[in-house]
Motif scaffolding. Structure first.
Motif, PDB file in Angstrom:
ATOM      1  N   SER A 126     -17.347  -0.664   2.790  1.00 32.43           N
ATOM      2  CA  SER A 126     -16.378  -1.710   3.107  1.00 32.43           C
ATOM      3  C   SER A 126     -16.668  -2.943   2.257  1.00 32.43           C
ATOM      4  CB  SER A 126     -16.435  -2.057   4.596  1.00 32.43           C
ATOM      5  OG  SER A 126     -17.732  -2.521   4.940  1.00 32.43           O
ATOM      6  N   MET A 127     -15.633  -3.704   1.970  1.00 34.18           N
ATOM      7  CA  MET A 127     -15.730  -4.904   1.126  1.00 34.18           C
ATOM      8  C   MET A 127     -16.277  -4.581  -0.271  1.00 34.18           C
ATOM      9  SD  MET A 127     -17.096  -7.731   3.872  1.00 34.18           S
ATOM     10  CE  MET A 127     -16.910  -9.072   2.699  1.00 34.18           C
ATOM     11  N   ALA A 128     -16.116  -3.347  -0.688  1.00 30.53           N
ATOM     12  CA  ALA A 128     -16.629  -2.915  -1.989  1.00 30.53           C
ATOM     13  C   ALA A 128     -15.553  -3.059  -3.063  1.00 30.53           C
ATOM     14  CB  ALA A 128     -17.099  -1.463  -1.910  1.00 30.53           C
ATOM     15  N   GLU A 129     -15.965  -2.818  -4.285  1.00 25.01           N
ATOM     16  CA  GLU A 129     -15.033  -2.793  -5.404  1.00 25.01           C
ATOM     17  C   GLU A 129     -15.217  -1.493  -6.180  1.00 25.01           C
ATOM     18  OE1 GLU A 129     -15.482  -6.354  -7.712  1.00 25.01           O
ATOM     19  OE2 GLU A 129     -14.909  -7.654  -6.037  1.00 25.01           O
ATOM     20  N   ILE A 130     -14.097  -0.893  -6.559  1.00 30.92           N
ATOM     21  CA  ILE A 130     -14.080   0.307  -7.396  1.00 30.92           C
ATOM     22  C   ILE A 130     -13.405  -0.073  -8.703  1.00 30.92           C
ATOM     23  CG2 ILE A 130     -13.188   2.652  -7.659  1.00 30.92           C
ATOM     24  CD1 ILE A 130     -13.151   2.798  -4.555  1.00 30.92           C
ATOM     25  N   THR A 131     -14.073   0.154  -9.808  1.00 31.86           N
ATOM     26  CA  THR A 131     -13.538  -0.221 -11.116  1.00 31.86           C
ATOM     27  C   THR A 131     -13.341   1.036 -11.949  1.00 31.86           C
ATOM     28  OG1 THR A 131     -14.639  -2.364 -11.026  1.00 31.86           O
ATOM     29  CG2 THR A 131     -13.924  -1.591 -13.184  1.00 31.86           C
TER      30      THR A 131
ATOM     31  N   GLY B 144      -6.912  11.243 -14.522  1.00 33.34           N
ATOM     32  CA  GLY B 144      -6.852  11.451 -13.085  1.00 33.34           C
ATOM     33  C   GLY B 144      -6.345  10.227 -12.344  1.00 33.34           C
ATOM     34  N   SER B 145      -6.402  10.291 -11.028  1.00 34.24           N
ATOM     35  CA  SER B 145      -5.926   9.183 -10.202  1.00 34.24           C
ATOM     36  C   SER B 145      -6.825   9.041  -8.983  1.00 34.24           C
ATOM     37  CB  SER B 145      -4.479   9.420  -9.754  1.00 34.24           C
ATOM     38  OG  SER B 145      -4.384  10.604  -8.967  1.00 34.24           O
ATOM     39  N   ILE B 146      -6.637   7.947  -8.283  1.00 28.81           N
ATOM     40  CA  ILE B 146      -7.388   7.694  -7.060  1.00 28.81           C
ATOM     41  C   ILE B 146      -6.398   7.326  -5.969  1.00 28.81           C
ATOM     42  CG2 ILE B 146      -7.781   5.277  -7.737  1.00 28.81           C
ATOM     43  CD1 ILE B 146     -10.449   5.422  -6.220  1.00 28.81           C
ATOM     44  N   THR B 147      -6.590   7.888  -4.805  1.00 32.56           N
ATOM     45  CA  THR B 147      -5.700   7.617  -3.682  1.00 32.56           C
ATOM     46  C   THR B 147      -6.108   6.312  -3.003  1.00 32.56           C
ATOM     47  OG1 THR B 147      -5.349   9.977  -3.295  1.00 32.56           O
ATOM     48  CG2 THR B 147      -4.843   8.479  -1.472  1.00 32.56           C
ATOM     49  N   VAL B 148      -5.142   5.430  -2.832  1.00 35.61           N
ATOM     50  CA  VAL B 148      -5.388   4.149  -2.173  1.00 35.61           C
ATOM     51  C   VAL B 148      -4.511   4.081  -0.924  1.00 35.61           C
ATOM     52  CG1 VAL B 148      -5.273   1.637  -2.376  1.00 35.61           C
ATOM     53  CG2 VAL B 148      -5.948   3.024  -4.354  1.00 35.61           C
ATOM     54  N   ASP B 149      -5.118   4.284   0.222  1.00 30.60           N
ATOM     55  CA  ASP B 149      -4.398   4.160   1.488  1.00 30.60           C
ATOM     56  C   ASP B 149      -5.408   3.882   2.605  1.00 30.60           C
ATOM     57  OD1 ASP B 149      -5.564   6.613   2.258  1.00 30.60           O
ATOM     58  OD2 ASP B 149      -3.793   7.774   1.688  1.00 30.60           O
ATOM     59  N   HIS B 150      -4.910   3.810   3.826  1.00 28.36           N
ATOM     60  CA  HIS B 150      -5.783   3.448   4.954  1.00 28.36           C
ATOM     61  C   HIS B 150      -6.835   4.509   5.246  1.00 28.36           C
ATOM     62  CE1 HIS B 150      -3.745  -0.215   6.122  1.00 28.36           C
ATOM     63  NE2 HIS B 150      -2.583   0.401   5.954  1.00 28.36           N
ATOM     64  N   ARG B 151      -6.591   5.741   4.838  1.00 29.58           N
ATOM     65  CA  ARG B 151      -7.547   6.803   5.133  1.00 29.58           C
ATOM     66  C   ARG B 151      -8.579   6.995   4.028  1.00 29.58           C
ATOM     67  NH1 ARG B 151      -3.251  11.439   6.227  1.00 29.58           N
ATOM     68  NH2 ARG B 151      -2.375  10.326   4.428  1.00 29.58           N
ATOM     69  N   SER B 152      -8.205   6.682   2.784  1.00 27.97           N
ATOM     70  CA  SER B 152      -9.099   6.990   1.671  1.00 27.97           C
ATOM     71  C   SER B 152     -10.154   5.920   1.424  1.00 27.97           C
ATOM     72  CB  SER B 152      -8.289   7.192   0.383  1.00 27.97           C
ATOM     73  OG  SER B 152      -7.624   5.998   0.009  1.00 27.97           O
ATOM     74  N   LEU B 153      -9.861   4.671   1.799  1.00 27.24           N
ATOM     75  CA  LEU B 153     -10.776   3.564   1.513  1.00 27.24           C
ATOM     76  C   LEU B 153     -11.198   2.861   2.789  1.00 27.24           C
ATOM     77  CD1 LEU B 153      -8.965   1.896  -1.526  1.00 27.24           C
ATOM     78  CD2 LEU B 153     -10.863   3.517  -1.594  1.00 27.24           C
ATOM     79  N   GLN B 154     -12.429   2.334   2.753  1.00 24.31           N
ATOM     80  CA  GLN B 154     -12.861   1.505   3.859  1.00 24.31           C
ATOM     81  C   GLN B 154     -12.188   0.125   3.773  1.00 24.31           C
ATOM     82  OE1 GLN B 154     -16.893   1.552   5.258  1.00 24.31           O
ATOM     83  NE2 GLN B 154     -17.415   3.321   3.967  1.00 24.31           N
ATOM     84  N   ARG B 155     -12.312  -0.646   4.828  1.00 26.54           N
ATOM     85  CA  ARG B 155     -11.594  -1.917   4.914  1.00 26.54           C
ATOM     86  C   ARG B 155     -12.072  -2.910   3.854  1.00 26.54           C
ATOM     87  NH1 ARG B 155      -8.532  -2.408   9.531  1.00 26.54           N
ATOM     88  NH2 ARG B 155      -8.948  -0.830  11.149  1.00 26.54           N
TER      89      ARG B 155
ATOM     90  N   THR C  21     -11.816  -2.933   0.764  1.00 26.89           N
ATOM     91  CA  THR C  21     -12.276  -2.374  -0.507  1.00 26.89           C
ATOM     92  C   THR C  21     -11.120  -2.395  -1.495  1.00 26.89           C
ATOM     93  OG1 THR C  21     -14.013  -1.001   0.424  1.00 26.89           O
ATOM     94  CG2 THR C  21     -13.072  -0.262  -1.648  1.00 26.89           C
ATOM     95  N   SER C  22     -11.405  -2.845  -2.720  1.00 34.08           N
ATOM     96  CA  SER C  22     -10.358  -2.992  -3.728  1.00 34.08           C
ATOM     97  C   SER C  22     -10.602  -2.059  -4.897  1.00 34.08           C
ATOM     98  CB  SER C  22     -10.291  -4.445  -4.230  1.00 34.08           C
ATOM     99  OG  SER C  22     -11.517  -4.820  -4.830  1.00 34.08           O
TER     100      SER C  22
END
Length: 342
Positions: free
Chosen positions: A259-264, A271-282, A284-285
């Motif tokens: 949570s509160m992390a950053e993914i760069t 490829g791609s990364i899924t960004v939704d309420h289930r894939s990431l902790q709160r 996190t950007s």
């Protein structure tokens, strides 16, 4: 002079003879010493008829050499001085360029070796003296080229998240220990208090990362995110930098980040990364990062001059240029391959 150029859509690059450029007012002509071979070059070679920048142009964007000639009005530089070339050339007038952020020029930057003539030639013409960064004597001019991208890009990615890495309790995960990732491990150790974790599909690369200073090295796979969580007492990483860019690496990044992390995201594997309420902790950007600024490149050179970072380099002659890119394409390069203009 010799130049390794893309000339026609769908055609492979070739060594051709082109006129040696002469610098006009404000410009600098650099005699090339060495050029780092990058996967971006292969992307350009493979783009074919769908390629958008205008052809022809000379490849090579990690360039070091010596000043050969100064255009009228250029001061503060000397003929024969070793330099590194910053590759993103902006308008020089907008507010971003005024801050050294030419890579995000409001009027659109052009890239040397990626649409504009790069450094896989005997000489490279640089349109403004602000794009040449002096190299100290402690650095080998033949091996310094990779600092311009393989050093600069991870430096920017890590420093932009410095606030996340200030505590000894913080964790940074480097995904992919290749040309950029192996420098990212060193930059993270030199500029942050974080625990550095390297992740790769190759045990050789993981051993490489350990030798460069990674605190932990984890084999990529289904268990990798759980291992990161275990290393962080369940919290997850504070920063995950993806130098691969595949669907699998994106899924790992999402699972490993706390949570509160950053993914760069940096790697260009499509490829791609899924960004939704289930894939990431709160809180996190996810950020798609680019290369760094001119001031960043000066700082990278200073880090290298201090001995804190060093590109792992294998040197090849210009006559081997096709073979070098074949080695890179086949995953046979450890660190960075540099083509020397001998």
């Amino acid at each position: 002079m010799r130049a390794f150029r893309l000339t026609e859509p769908g055609e492979p690059p070739a060594v051709v003879e082109v006129p040696t450029p002469r610098p006009g007012p404000g410009e600098v002509l650099v005699k090339v010493a060495g050029v780092g071979a990058c996967h971006t070059d292969i992307t350009l070679m493979d783009a074919g008829a769908g390629y958008t920048p205008p052809l022809p142009f000379t490849l090579g964007h990690e360039v070091s050499g010596w000043i050969a000639e100064l255009g009228d009005g250029v001061t503060g530089l000397d003929v024969g001085q070793p330099v590194l070339i910053y590759i993103s050339w902006g308008c020089g007038r907008c507010v971003r360029c005024a801050s050294g952020l030419d890579h995000w020029c409001h009027n659109g930057a052009s890239l040397a070796g990626i649409g504009r003539d790069g450094g896989l030639a005997d000489y490279q013409l640089v349109p403004d003296a602000r794009y040449v960064v002096p190299l100290p004597e402690s650095l080998d001019v033949f091996e310094a080229g990779p600092l311009a991208d393989a050093g600069l890009t991870p430096y920017h990615a890590i420093r932009r998240s410095a606030r996340k890495l200030a505590s000894p309790m913080s964790t940074l995960v480097v995904v992919g220990v290749g040309g950029l990732g192996h420098l990212a491990v060193q930059i993270a150790r030199a500029t942050s208090a974080a625990t550095v974790v390297a992740v790769d599909i190759s045990e050789d690369k993981l051993e490489f990362a350990r030798g460069l200073g990674a605190h932990h090295a984890i084999m990529a796979g289904a268990q990798a995110a759980a291992e990161v969580k275990e290393l962080t007492a369940g919290r997850g990483a504070d920063l995950v930098v993806d130098f691969v860019g595949s669907d699998a690496s994106g899924a790992f990044c999402a699972a490993a980040a706390g949570s509160m992390a950053e993914i760069t995201l940096i790697g260009g594997a499509g490829g791609s990364i899924t960004v939704d309420h289930r894939s990431l902790q709160r809180d996190t950007s996810v950020t798609r990062s680019g290369m760094g600024s001119i001031p960043d490149l000066h700082e990278v050179v200073a880090l290298a001059a201090s001995g804190a970072i060093a590109a792992e380099v294998e040197k090849h002659s210009f006559a081997e240029v096709d073979a070098v890119y074949e080695r890179l394409r086949n995953g046979q390069v450890k660190g960075r391959a540099v083509i020397t203009m001998d």
